[in-house]
Design a protein around this motif. Structure first.
Motif, PDB file in Angstrom:
ATOM      1  N   ILE A 228       4.857   5.938   0.953  1.00 36.90           N
ATOM      2  CA  ILE A 228       4.068   7.176   1.581  1.00 36.90           C
ATOM      3  C   ILE A 228       4.914   6.505   3.336  1.00 36.90           C
ATOM      4  O   ILE A 228       4.778   5.539   3.713  1.00 36.90           O
ATOM      5  CB  ILE A 228       3.148   6.832   1.931  1.00 36.90           C
ATOM      6  CG1 ILE A 228       2.216   7.050   0.119  1.00 36.90           C
ATOM      7  CG2 ILE A 228       1.968   8.458   3.022  1.00 36.90           C
ATOM      8  CD1 ILE A 228       2.053   7.984  -0.502  1.00 36.90           C
TER       9      ILE A 228
ATOM     10  N   TYR B  37      -4.707   7.091   1.845  1.00 39.10           N
ATOM     11  CA  TYR B  37      -4.309   7.882   2.911  1.00 39.10           C
ATOM     12  C   TYR B  37      -3.657   8.991   2.534  1.00 39.10           C
ATOM     13  O   TYR B  37      -3.809  10.286   3.342  1.00 39.10           O
ATOM     14  CB  TYR B  37      -3.087   7.127   4.171  1.00 39.10           C
ATOM     15  CG  TYR B  37      -1.850   7.810   5.441  1.00 39.10           C
ATOM     16  CD1 TYR B  37      -2.581   7.498   5.732  1.00 39.10           C
ATOM     17  CD2 TYR B  37      -0.646   8.947   4.298  1.00 39.10           C
ATOM     18  CE1 TYR B  37      -1.549   8.344   7.267  1.00 39.10           C
ATOM     19  CE2 TYR B  37      -0.139   9.413   5.350  1.00 39.10           C
ATOM     20  CZ  TYR B  37      -0.709   9.057   6.549  1.00 39.10           C
ATOM     21  OH  TYR B  37       0.142  10.228   8.082  1.00 39.10           O
ATOM     22  N   SER B  38      -2.645   8.974   1.627  1.00 47.34           N
ATOM     23  CA  SER B  38      -1.579  10.508   1.245  1.00 47.34           C
ATOM     24  C   SER B  38      -2.880  11.924   0.285  1.00 47.34           C
ATOM     25  O   SER B  38      -3.243  12.794   0.837  1.00 47.34           O
ATOM     26  CB  SER B  38      -0.936  10.035  -0.041  1.00 47.34           C
ATOM     27  OG  SER B  38       0.113   9.326   0.418  1.00 47.34           O
TER      28      SER B  38
ATOM     29  N   ALA C  75       0.355  -0.698  -0.115  1.00 51.82           N
ATOM     30  CA  ALA C  75      -0.122  -0.300   0.127  1.00 51.82           C
ATOM     31  C   ALA C  75       0.729   1.031   0.118  1.00 51.82           C
ATOM     32  O   ALA C  75       0.461   2.015  -0.697  1.00 51.82           O
ATOM     33  CB  ALA C  75      -1.394   0.283   1.167  1.00 51.82           C
ATOM     34  N   ARG C  76       1.507   1.610   0.829  1.00 48.02           N
ATOM     35  CA  ARG C  76       2.610   2.027   0.727  1.00 48.02           C
ATOM     36  C   ARG C  76       3.706   2.881  -0.546  1.00 48.02           C
ATOM     37  O   ARG C  76       4.240   3.754  -0.198  1.00 48.02           O
ATOM     38  CB  ARG C  76       3.688   2.439   2.310  1.00 48.02           C
ATOM     39  CG  ARG C  76       4.768   1.454   1.937  1.00 48.02           C
ATOM     40  CD  ARG C  76       5.184   1.531   3.779  1.00 48.02           C
ATOM     41  NE  ARG C  76       6.459   0.352   3.900  1.00 48.02           N
ATOM     42  CZ  ARG C  76       6.047  -0.973   3.878  1.00 48.02           C
ATOM     43  NH1 ARG C  76       5.294  -2.030   3.554  1.00 48.02           N
ATOM     44  NH2 ARG C  76       7.354  -2.203   3.425  1.00 48.02           N
TER      45      ARG C  76
ATOM     46  N   ALA D  51       1.694   3.214  -3.034  1.00 48.64           N
ATOM     47  CA  ALA D  51       1.034   3.934  -3.394  1.00 48.64           C
ATOM     48  C   ALA D  51       0.956   3.603  -5.608  1.00 48.64           C
ATOM     49  O   ALA D  51       0.651   4.547  -5.786  1.00 48.64           O
ATOM     50  CB  ALA D  51       1.003   5.797  -3.585  1.00 48.64           C
TER      51      ALA D  51
ATOM     52  N   ALA E  49      -3.796   2.254   6.548  1.00 50.04           N
ATOM     53  CA  ALA E  49      -2.852   2.294   6.650  1.00 50.04           C
ATOM     54  C   ALA E  49      -1.920   3.254   5.366  1.00 50.04           C
ATOM     55  O   ALA E  49      -2.545   4.230   4.058  1.00 50.04           O
ATOM     56  CB  ALA E  49      -2.369   1.339   5.888  1.00 50.04           C
ATOM     57  N   TRP E  50      -0.664   3.551   5.660  1.00 44.57           N
ATOM     58  CA  TRP E  50      -0.161   4.033   4.365  1.00 44.57           C
ATOM     59  C   TRP E  50       0.253   4.159   3.114  1.00 44.57           C
ATOM     60  O   TRP E  50       0.596   3.188   2.769  1.00 44.57           O
ATOM     61  CB  TRP E  50       1.776   4.325   4.915  1.00 44.57           C
ATOM     62  CG  TRP E  50       1.518   4.920   6.011  1.00 44.57           C
ATOM     63  CD1 TRP E  50       1.414   6.767   6.312  1.00 44.57           C
ATOM     64  CD2 TRP E  50       3.125   5.304   6.914  1.00 44.57           C
ATOM     65  NE1 TRP E  50       1.551   6.736   7.523  1.00 44.57           N
ATOM     66  CE2 TRP E  50       2.948   6.461   7.710  1.00 44.57           C
ATOM     67  CE3 TRP E  50       4.165   4.493   6.852  1.00 44.57           C
ATOM     68  CZ2 TRP E  50       3.833   6.357   8.786  1.00 44.57           C
ATOM     69  CZ3 TRP E  50       5.128   5.143   7.197  1.00 44.57           C
ATOM     70  CH2 TRP E  50       5.484   5.434   8.557  1.00 44.57           C
ATOM     71  N   SER E  51      -0.622   4.925   2.390  1.00 50.16           N
ATOM     72  CA  SER E  51      -1.519   4.418   0.703  1.00 50.16           C
ATOM     73  C   SER E  51      -1.778   5.123   0.373  1.00 50.16           C
ATOM     74  O   SER E  51      -1.629   6.499   0.036  1.00 50.16           O
ATOM     75  CB  SER E  51      -2.722   3.705   1.432  1.00 50.16           C
ATOM     76  OG  SER E  51      -3.728   3.984   1.686  1.00 50.16           O
ATOM     77  N   SER E  52      -2.161   5.058  -1.199  1.00 47.42           N
ATOM     78  CA  SER E  52      -2.715   6.237  -1.708  1.00 47.42           C
ATOM     79  C   SER E  52      -3.637   7.104  -1.229  1.00 47.42           C
ATOM     80  O   SER E  52      -3.606   8.578  -1.089  1.00 47.42           O
ATOM     81  CB  SER E  52      -3.809   5.470  -3.113  1.00 47.42           C
ATOM     82  OG  SER E  52      -2.478   4.755  -3.676  1.00 47.42           O
TER      83      SER E  52
END
Lengths: 419, 419
Positions: free
Chosen positions: A330, B188-189, A260-261, A263, B183-186
């Motif tokens: 991220i 999230y941002s 996920a991070r 992106a 979670a830190w992800s698209s």
């Protein structure tokens, strides 16, 4: 336990009754148990020798890249500074197969039921229901993920009471801010709690950026060390002057849909905007490396070609040929692809995150605060025109240490003195 | 689009070929599209009247509790302060049925294809592929979730260019720190990016705690307002002196397995520890309210009985009868159950989060920093013995405004002046 659940899940796929049972029983199990913290129960041991214990989720082949491999290097170097310590690797989430053990020829495979005194051994402890681990008075622990830190923090308290001695310092090898891997949840809170531990803990951070991130958030550790990223030595062999690289109109994206991070969905949405604002977009080839996925038609005649996890040879060739790289992360961790890409003369589009600004690490890196697809697409168009207009071959200026051969853990003697 | 996916998912369950197609096509679709930001495209409108637009995911019966209902009250009050504005509710994620509309009798149902000039109307815009929404020069926007803010921020830019005027201020009704839901992800941002918007934005925070959390993180808004929680007026009717409540040895937990930030698995793991350290645990009844789940046998003869989402009558009775409450919320938002429980004379165990410390809001609330199951279990045991030993009937002291009847949005005239 996770193995059991995997097994049931596989069986359940093909059987209606099992499927129903799976849904009600297993999903309820998952909602009400926190698998990561399945108790790690110690028992007394007569072993009075100093022993370094690496608590690590797995040493299996398929997990031996990135973080775990770095932790193993650190453990190995730390062990070599000691004169007569023993060492034990305890795996908390998976058990190594014979094949996995081929890379650990210095080690003996043991079991938690035995209380061996050996120089180097590996004890799988993933299947630990009703089992205990022998812990002596001179055992020292190195944690490598939030749940292994959670165990270490409880075990040193038990050890102090058992042997009537002060609590031992823990070494916490921190390679990301792990609560960020979860939405606000049980796991998020427990991961966070391991940084708020009030006992003595030596933090070793993967990168100064990550250390600064923790410092900005006011987490306190007894001692703090950090190491900086280095270019993979196998990739380094491919490094030639940029002028000789024959850059093509090729965009290499770091595409990992399951992480996920990274992106991935933002990268794809961004490219779907870019194809409509970029002059002659079909002149550009778009390659996705990292994880295999379907090739993606993103409109206006452009397709993202997935190359999955590439061999180092193939990856190095892509780095040499590609003009532009896109890699998002991220997290405050610098992450490796932007650094690799920029050092191979690619213009790199990446994102900032809190204190992270990778443009300070290499002149080829363009780091943006605004990660929305429309805004990223405009930035990418600018990089494309920089390359096309000026027949650009990339800047050379990056931070020096990235290409150095000196010791990465140059603070290790210092840690030894603090243990 | 989500409706289409639901449809395919349902069909796919019972058909192998479809199942395979679903897995490769739809899962790839989900990985490469960000459904929340499906473009919200504006078109010019000749309407020059001032119009308040509430951008809200849904006004359907099943979503009309908590956050959305609070936002609708705010919208309603803001509209009533205006002398001759129009108002339009635009739903971005769901379309109301005839039944859902019964509660909106003042409104006319319209469509994005029409460009009506009405006092009050509702326009579903969830199914918006290839469609546009008429936007006039005097349209003002109130966002209620990160993706509705994302749309508003783009629409006011378009509006400024289209009508050659300064960008309108947006009202952003903020009821939690929404990046924390991921979670830190698209996602999230993108959620985070809506707080970093550089245009003019008036923030209205649900609680001073949440406002302080944003302030601590240095997010900047043009103006900032906040409102504090109030006891639900229907529950208030049940409030009698604590001495008359006949408290039993009953623990009421706020159990919502599907809402990660309520940390249901930590509550259950904590109770599994508690049953072994609590003297005579079977004397205690344990009730879970919030969301239906299986009754859970947690060992030593104790079972958690699930009562699901209770009627207000039943809930009020549980509040009156129960001695102790457990309610966790990994978020700076105060959340309602700890406040409700404490005002009904229950001793409440809850967690702190960054600047949140609910023990400042009521003397019955015990807020802990350490949320690990073993540590929480000990705290719960202490609360049980406080109740048993002293035949305790609860403290009365809480913050006064929680029981007040005055206007909750007392700053609304001020906002009107700033628009």
């Amino acid at each position: 336990m996770s193995r059991f659940i995997d097994y049931i899940a596989r069986k359940a796929k093909n059987n209606k009754t099992l499927k129903k049972a799976y849904q009600s029983t297993v999903s309820s199990y998952l909602n009400t148990h926190i698998g990561e913290i399945t108790p790690f129960n110690p028992r007394p041991s007569d072993n009075t020798e100093r022993r370094l214990n690496l608590l690590v989720p797995s040493i299996n082949q398929e997990h031996l890249f990135g973080g775990i491999s770095t932790a193993l290097h650190f453990f190995d170097e730390l062990y070599r500074t000691e004169e007569k310590s023993h060492r034990r690797i305890i795996t908390t989430d998976a058990s190594p197969s014979d094949e996995d053990l081929l890379k650990f020829s210095e080690y003996i495979l043991s079991s938690s039921e035995d209380d061996l005194i050996e120089n180097s051994y590996i004890v799988p402890f993933n299947d630990r229901y009703n089992k205990t681990m022998p812990i002596g008075k001179e055992d020292l622990f190195i944690a490598t993920s939030w749940w292994t830190a959670y165990f270490a923090q409880r075990v040193v308290r038990w050890q102090a009471e058992q042997y009537n001695q002060p609590e031992k310092k823990i070494i916490y090898f921190i390679q990301d801010f792990e609560p960020g891997f979860y939405a606000w949840s049980s796991q998020y809170s427990l991961a966070l709690s391991t940084y708020q531990y009030t006992g003595e803990q030596i933090a070793v951070f993967n990168s100064s950026l990550l250390k600064d991130f923790f410092n900005n958030k006011d987490f306190k550790f007894t001692e703090e060390y950090y190491f900086e990223p280095r270019l993979n030595s196998s990739l380094k062999k491919y490094l030639i002057p940029f002028e000789m690289m024959k850059k093509k109109k090729k965009i290499l994206v770091y595409g990992r849909p399951s992480v996920a991070r990274n992106a991935f969905s933002i990268i794809v949405e961004m490219l779907r905007v870019w194809v409509w604002i970029q002059p002659n977009p079909t002149e550009w080839e778009i390659i996705s490396a990292g994880e295999q996925h379907n090739d993606l038609d993103i409109g206006n005649g452009v397709v993202i070609k997935s190359k999955g996890k590439m061999s180092l040879d193939d990856y190095a060739n892509e780095l040499k040929e590609s003009a532009i790289g896109v890699s998002l992360m991220i997290s405050p961790h610098p992450s490796y692809p932007p650094l690799e890409m920029s050092h191979f003369g690619m213009l790199v589009l990446t994102n900032s995150y809190e204190n992270k600004d990778l443009s300070k690490l290499h002149e080829n890196i363009y780091s943006v605060d605004n990660i929305s697809p429309d805004s990223l697409a405009k930035e990418l168009m600018v990089l494309c025109s920089t390359f096309t207009k000026d027949n650009f071959v990339g800047n050379c200026k990056g931070v020096v240490s990235y290409l150095e051969d000196s010791k990465q853990f140059d603070f290790i003697e210092d840690i030894k003195g603090k243990l």
